[in-house]
Design an enzyme around this catalytic site. Structure first.
Site, PDB file in Angstrom:
ATOM      1  N   GLY A  28      56.360  71.430  12.534  1.00  0.00           N
ATOM      2  CA  GLY A  28      55.225  71.138  11.651  1.00  0.00           C
ATOM      3  C   GLY A  28      53.937  71.702  12.236  1.00  0.00           C
ATOM      4  O   GLY A  28      53.709  71.604  13.433  1.00  0.00           O
ATOM      5  N   ARG A  89      61.090  75.326  10.576  1.00  0.00           N
ATOM      6  CA  ARG A  89      61.901  74.390  11.379  1.00  0.00           C
ATOM      7  C   ARG A  89      63.283  74.996  11.632  1.00  0.00           C
ATOM      8  O   ARG A  89      64.279  74.289  11.663  1.00  0.00           O
ATOM      9  CB  ARG A  89      62.000  73.047  10.664  1.00  0.00           C
ATOM     10  CG  ARG A  89      60.653  72.326  10.499  1.00  0.00           C
ATOM     11  CD  ARG A  89      60.857  70.890  10.070  1.00  0.00           C
ATOM     12  NE  ARG A  89      59.607  70.232   9.697  1.00  0.00           N
ATOM     13  CZ  ARG A  89      58.784  69.654  10.557  1.00  0.00           C
ATOM     14  NH1 ARG A  89      59.059  69.671  11.836  1.00  0.00           N
ATOM     15  NH2 ARG A  89      57.685  69.065  10.123  1.00  0.00           N
ATOM     16  N   ASP A 120      59.203  68.682  20.117  1.00  0.00           N
ATOM     17  CA  ASP A 120      60.501  68.418  20.747  1.00  0.00           C
ATOM     18  C   ASP A 120      61.584  69.399  20.269  1.00  0.00           C
ATOM     19  O   ASP A 120      62.376  69.881  21.076  1.00  0.00           O
ATOM     20  CB  ASP A 120      60.908  66.974  20.434  1.00  0.00           C
ATOM     21  CG  ASP A 120      62.070  66.519  21.277  1.00  0.00           C
ATOM     22  OD1 ASP A 120      61.923  66.493  22.509  1.00  0.00           O
ATOM     23  OD2 ASP A 120      63.135  66.213  20.707  1.00  0.00           O
ATOM     24  N   THR A 142      52.169  68.463  18.916  1.00  0.00           N
ATOM     25  CA  THR A 142      52.659  67.635  17.814  1.00  0.00           C
ATOM     26  C   THR A 142      51.585  66.635  17.444  1.00  0.00           C
ATOM     27  O   THR A 142      50.990  65.996  18.326  1.00  0.00           O
ATOM     28  CB  THR A 142      53.971  66.877  18.113  1.00  0.00           C
ATOM     29  OG1 THR A 142      54.128  65.843  17.131  1.00  0.00           O
ATOM     30  CG2 THR A 142      54.006  66.222  19.475  1.00  0.00           C
ATOM     31  N   ASP A 144      52.232  63.979  16.141  1.00  0.00           N
ATOM     32  CA  ASP A 144      52.828  62.653  16.366  1.00  0.00           C
ATOM     33  C   ASP A 144      52.566  62.131  17.789  1.00  0.00           C
ATOM     34  O   ASP A 144      52.729  60.942  18.040  1.00  0.00           O
ATOM     35  CB  ASP A 144      54.343  62.706  16.143  1.00  0.00           C
ATOM     36  CG  ASP A 144      54.711  63.033  14.708  1.00  0.00           C
ATOM     37  OD1 ASP A 144      53.830  62.973  13.836  1.00  0.00           O
ATOM     38  OD2 ASP A 144      55.891  63.347  14.454  1.00  0.00           O
ATOM     39  N   ASP A 146      54.388  62.383  20.327  1.00  0.00           N
ATOM     40  CA  ASP A 146      55.581  61.691  20.827  1.00  0.00           C
ATOM     41  C   ASP A 146      56.403  62.526  21.798  1.00  0.00           C
ATOM     42  O   ASP A 146      57.566  62.217  22.061  1.00  0.00           O
ATOM     43  CB  ASP A 146      56.453  61.234  19.639  1.00  0.00           C
ATOM     44  CG  ASP A 146      56.916  62.400  18.775  1.00  0.00           C
ATOM     45  OD1 ASP A 146      56.553  63.552  19.075  1.00  0.00           O
ATOM     46  OD2 ASP A 146      57.642  62.150  17.785  1.00  0.00           O
ATOM     47  N   ARG A 179      40.495  43.555  -2.503  1.00  0.00           N
ATOM     48  CA  ARG A 179      41.922  43.865  -2.487  1.00  0.00           C
ATOM     49  C   ARG A 179      42.452  43.972  -1.057  1.00  0.00           C
ATOM     50  O   ARG A 179      41.697  44.157  -0.101  1.00  0.00           O
ATOM     51  CB  ARG A 179      42.158  45.237  -3.143  1.00  0.00           C
ATOM     52  CG  ARG A 179      42.149  45.182  -4.642  1.00  0.00           C
ATOM     53  CD  ARG A 179      42.284  46.584  -5.213  1.00  0.00           C
ATOM     54  NE  ARG A 179      42.468  46.512  -6.645  1.00  0.00           N
ATOM     55  CZ  ARG A 179      42.087  47.458  -7.499  1.00  0.00           C
ATOM     56  NH1 ARG A 179      41.502  48.558  -7.061  1.00  0.00           N
ATOM     57  NH2 ARG A 179      42.313  47.319  -8.783  1.00  0.00           N
ATOM     58  N   MET A 186      51.358  59.484   8.855  1.00  0.00           N
ATOM     59  CA  MET A 186      52.543  60.168   9.394  1.00  0.00           C
ATOM     60  C   MET A 186      52.871  59.678  10.810  1.00  0.00           C
ATOM     61  O   MET A 186      52.139  58.871  11.384  1.00  0.00           O
ATOM     62  CB  MET A 186      52.307  61.668   9.403  1.00  0.00           C
ATOM     63  CG  MET A 186      52.524  62.335   8.068  1.00  0.00           C
ATOM     64  SD  MET A 186      52.464  64.125   8.283  1.00  0.00           S
ATOM     65  CE  MET A 186      53.022  64.644   6.664  1.00  0.00           C
ATOM     66  N   GLY A 187      53.944  60.261  11.327  1.00  0.00           N
ATOM     67  CA  GLY A 187      54.399  59.878  12.674  1.00  0.00           C
ATOM     68  C   GLY A 187      55.846  59.481  12.570  1.00  0.00           C
ATOM     69  O   GLY A 187      56.161  58.295  12.433  1.00  0.00           O
ATOM     70  N   ARG A 188      56.712  60.471  12.640  1.00  0.00           N
ATOM     71  CA  ARG A 188      58.093  60.293  12.207  1.00  0.00           C
ATOM     72  C   ARG A 188      58.863  59.206  12.960  1.00  0.00           C
ATOM     73  O   ARG A 188      59.369  58.268  12.369  1.00  0.00           O
ATOM     74  CB  ARG A 188      58.813  61.632  12.344  1.00  0.00           C
ATOM     75  CG  ARG A 188      60.096  61.682  11.648  1.00  0.00           C
ATOM     76  CD  ARG A 188      60.555  63.066  11.336  1.00  0.00           C
ATOM     77  NE  ARG A 188      60.249  64.041  12.371  1.00  0.00           N
ATOM     78  CZ  ARG A 188      60.320  65.358  12.159  1.00  0.00           C
ATOM     79  NH1 ARG A 188      60.655  65.785  10.965  1.00  0.00           N
ATOM     80  NH2 ARG A 188      60.075  66.196  13.132  1.00  0.00           N
ATOM     81  N   GLN A 288      46.566  64.985   6.406  1.00  0.00           N
ATOM     82  CA  GLN A 288      46.346  64.609   7.797  1.00  0.00           C
ATOM     83  C   GLN A 288      46.597  65.755   8.769  1.00  0.00           C
ATOM     84  O   GLN A 288      46.096  65.755   9.881  1.00  0.00           O
ATOM     85  CB  GLN A 288      47.328  63.472   8.116  1.00  0.00           C
ATOM     86  CG  GLN A 288      46.860  62.562   9.165  1.00  0.00           C
ATOM     87  CD  GLN A 288      47.824  61.439   9.436  1.00  0.00           C
ATOM     88  OE1 GLN A 288      48.737  61.170   8.670  1.00  0.00           O
ATOM     89  NE2 GLN A 288      47.608  60.780  10.539  1.00  0.00           N
ATOM     90  N   ARG A 289      47.401  66.716   8.354  1.00  0.00           N
ATOM     91  CA  ARG A 289      47.792  67.795   9.269  1.00  0.00           C
ATOM     92  C   ARG A 289      46.887  69.013   9.188  1.00  0.00           C
ATOM     93  O   ARG A 289      47.007  69.921  10.001  1.00  0.00           O
ATOM     94  CB  ARG A 289      49.233  68.197   8.976  1.00  0.00           C
ATOM     95  CG  ARG A 289      50.128  67.674  10.017  1.00  0.00           C
ATOM     96  CD  ARG A 289      51.555  68.044   9.985  1.00  0.00           C
ATOM     97  NE  ARG A 289      52.030  69.141   9.213  1.00  0.00           N
ATOM     98  CZ  ARG A 289      53.276  69.217   8.772  1.00  0.00           C
ATOM     99  NH1 ARG A 289      54.112  68.225   9.007  1.00  0.00           N
ATOM    100  NH2 ARG A 289      53.692  70.248   8.103  1.00  0.00           N
TER     101      ARG A 289
HETATM  102  O1  F6P Z   1      56.460  66.053  13.127  1.00  0.00           O
HETATM  103  C1  F6P Z   1      55.232  66.160  12.538  1.00  0.00           C
HETATM  104  C2  F6P Z   1      55.272  65.620  11.119  1.00  0.00           C
HETATM  105  O2  F6P Z   1      53.974  65.777  10.567  1.00  0.00           O
HETATM  106  C3  F6P Z   1      55.748  64.187  11.005  1.00  0.00           C
HETATM  107  O3  F6P Z   1      54.727  63.264  11.270  1.00  0.00           O
HETATM  108  C4  F6P Z   1      56.237  64.161   9.578  1.00  0.00           C
HETATM  109  O4  F6P Z   1      57.216  63.162   9.366  1.00  0.00           O
HETATM  110  C5  F6P Z   1      56.838  65.518   9.415  1.00  0.00           C
HETATM  111  O5  F6P Z   1      56.177  66.370  10.334  1.00  0.00           O
HETATM  112  C6  F6P Z   1      56.701  66.085   8.023  1.00  0.00           C
HETATM  113  O6  F6P Z   1      57.383  67.294   7.982  1.00  0.00           O
HETATM  114  P1  F6P Z   1      57.242  68.335   6.790  1.00  0.00           P
HETATM  115  O7  F6P Z   1      55.933  69.038   6.937  1.00  0.00           O
HETATM  116  O8  F6P Z   1      58.393  69.267   7.010  1.00  0.00           O
HETATM  117  O9  F6P Z   1      57.301  67.592   5.498  1.00  0.00           O
END
Ligand code: F6P
Length: 356
Positions: A28, A89, A120, A142, A144, A146, A179, A186-188, A288-289
């Site tokens: 990603g 990927r 990873d 990453t 994430d 992680d 509310r 995110m954060g798999r 977010q990315r």
């Molecule tokens: O690993 C980074 C990440 O942004 C995760 O947080 C998320 O689950 C995943 O990639 C989403 O992947 P894609 O861009 O393939 O939908």
């Protein structure tokens, strides 16, 4: 003494020959990739190296798709999100024939060394290739955060900053309508993004994959805050398990694609049902990315990119440029990949302090 000096000299000459270095970004995308590419190219110029961009991660080595990477190409990319090299990927280790093709194409392209920038999965491929004799060094990334073996990865700071902005906006509308509002981030497999977003935004409750959900405690926590403030903010990691899942789409590395799971809306539905308070959810997703990297991610990306080239010239293959404290150091890839850095109890305890 003379013999020692001359053998040292030979070694020094060998590793300092100008090289043709292939650079790829895999997995990603995240902010900081372009500063890392730029850092590597800038440092390579000091050694007289030639840099070649491998397009689309490991896929680019299978298709031999490359582009020249010179000063003009990277000069202005320090503040650009994404990756100018494209990403995928692709996992060559899915098929032994693809591994052979990858290694053969490194020769065909005349590459003396590879810089693999990724998380990873991408670095897992790099680690395996290194054991097969490929001269590869890693640069960890990453959003994430992680990845083991490094204190932080670039991409994380920017993505959490974007989530904090979203949380700030959601609080305004939540308070206006009295509310509960749920923000899914995110954060798999690890809860770092949710944890930092939760603490940094002042959320009333944060749900992360490392802690099984106790609905009674969650409802109590949310309603205590709601009664005090007339709204409540709940941050949820996309990786939490609340429903049975089967037949999910997975990527080349076997990871489920989580966005379609919709845990944010599901948490909102459950909370509304259990509290009787009007509840909404928002999923920040790939917003977010993207975007310009924060200063932290620009600096970290630049530093690890520079270090990767120095590692190549130091013959430190099969290692990655990692952040330890304030220093960027070489760490064996084998120590970093295959065991994700999840949120430990001491961080869960910190989160609990802010859930009142
Ligand atoms: O690993 C980074 C990440 O942004 C995760 O947080 C998320 O689950 C995943 O990639 C989403 O992947 P894609 O861009 O393939 O939908």
């Amino acid at each position: 003494m003379t013999a020692y000096t001359s053998s040292r000299l030979v070694l020094w000459t060998e590793v300092n020959l100008a090289m043709r270095i292939g650079i790829l970004t895999g997995g990603g995308d995240c902010p900081g990739l372009n500063p890392a590419i730029r850092g590597a190219v800038f440092r390579a110029l000091d050694f007289g190296d030639e840099c070649v961009g491998i397009v689309g991660g490991w896929q680019g080595l299978l298709s031999c798709e490359t582009e020249p990477l010179d000063l003009a190409r990277v000069d202005e990319i320090i503040d650009q999100g994404g990756t100018i090299l494209g990403t995928s990927r692709t996992n060559p280790f899915k098929d032994p024939a693809l591994v052979q093709q990858t290694i053969a194409n490194i020769g065909t392209l005349g590459l003396d060394a590879i810089i693999a920038i990724g998380g990873d999965d991408t670095l897992g491929v790099a680690s395996k290739l290194a054991t097969l004799g490929v001269k590869v060094v890693g640069v960890p990334k990453t959003m994430d955060n992680d990845l083991s073996g490094t204190d932080f990865t670039f991409g994380f700071d920017t993505s959490v900053s974007v989530a904090l902005d979203a949380a700030r906006r959601l609080k305004d509308t939540a308070l206006s309508h009295r509310r509960i509002i749920v923000l899914e981030v995110m954060g798999r497999h690890a809860g770092w993004v949710a944890l930092y977003t939760g603490i940094g935004s002042g959320a009333d409750c944060t749900l992360i994959p490392e802690v099984p959900i106790d609905w009674n405690a969650t409802v109590q926590r949310v309603m205590t805050a709601y009664k005090r403030k007339k709204y409540a903010l709940v941050v949820v990691s996309e990786g939490i398990q609340i429903m049975q899942t089967s037949g999910e789409d997975v990527d080349d590395f076997g990871h489920p694609l989580l966005q379609s799971r919709g845990v944010g809306p599901e948490v909102a539905r459950i909370l509304e049902e259990k509290t009787g308070v009007s509840t909404r959810s928002a999923t920040i997703g790939h917003i977010q990315r993207g975007g310009s990297p924060t200063l932290f991610d620009r600096m970290l990306g630049s530093r690890v990119g520079v270090k990767a080239v120095e590692m190549i010239h130091g013959g430190q293959f099969g290692q990655m440029a990692a952040l330890h404290g304030t220093e960027v150091v070489a760490v064996p890839l084998a120590e970093a990949v295959g065991r994700l850095k999840t949120v430990p109890q001491e961080w869960v305890d910190l989160l609990t302090v802010f859930s009142k």
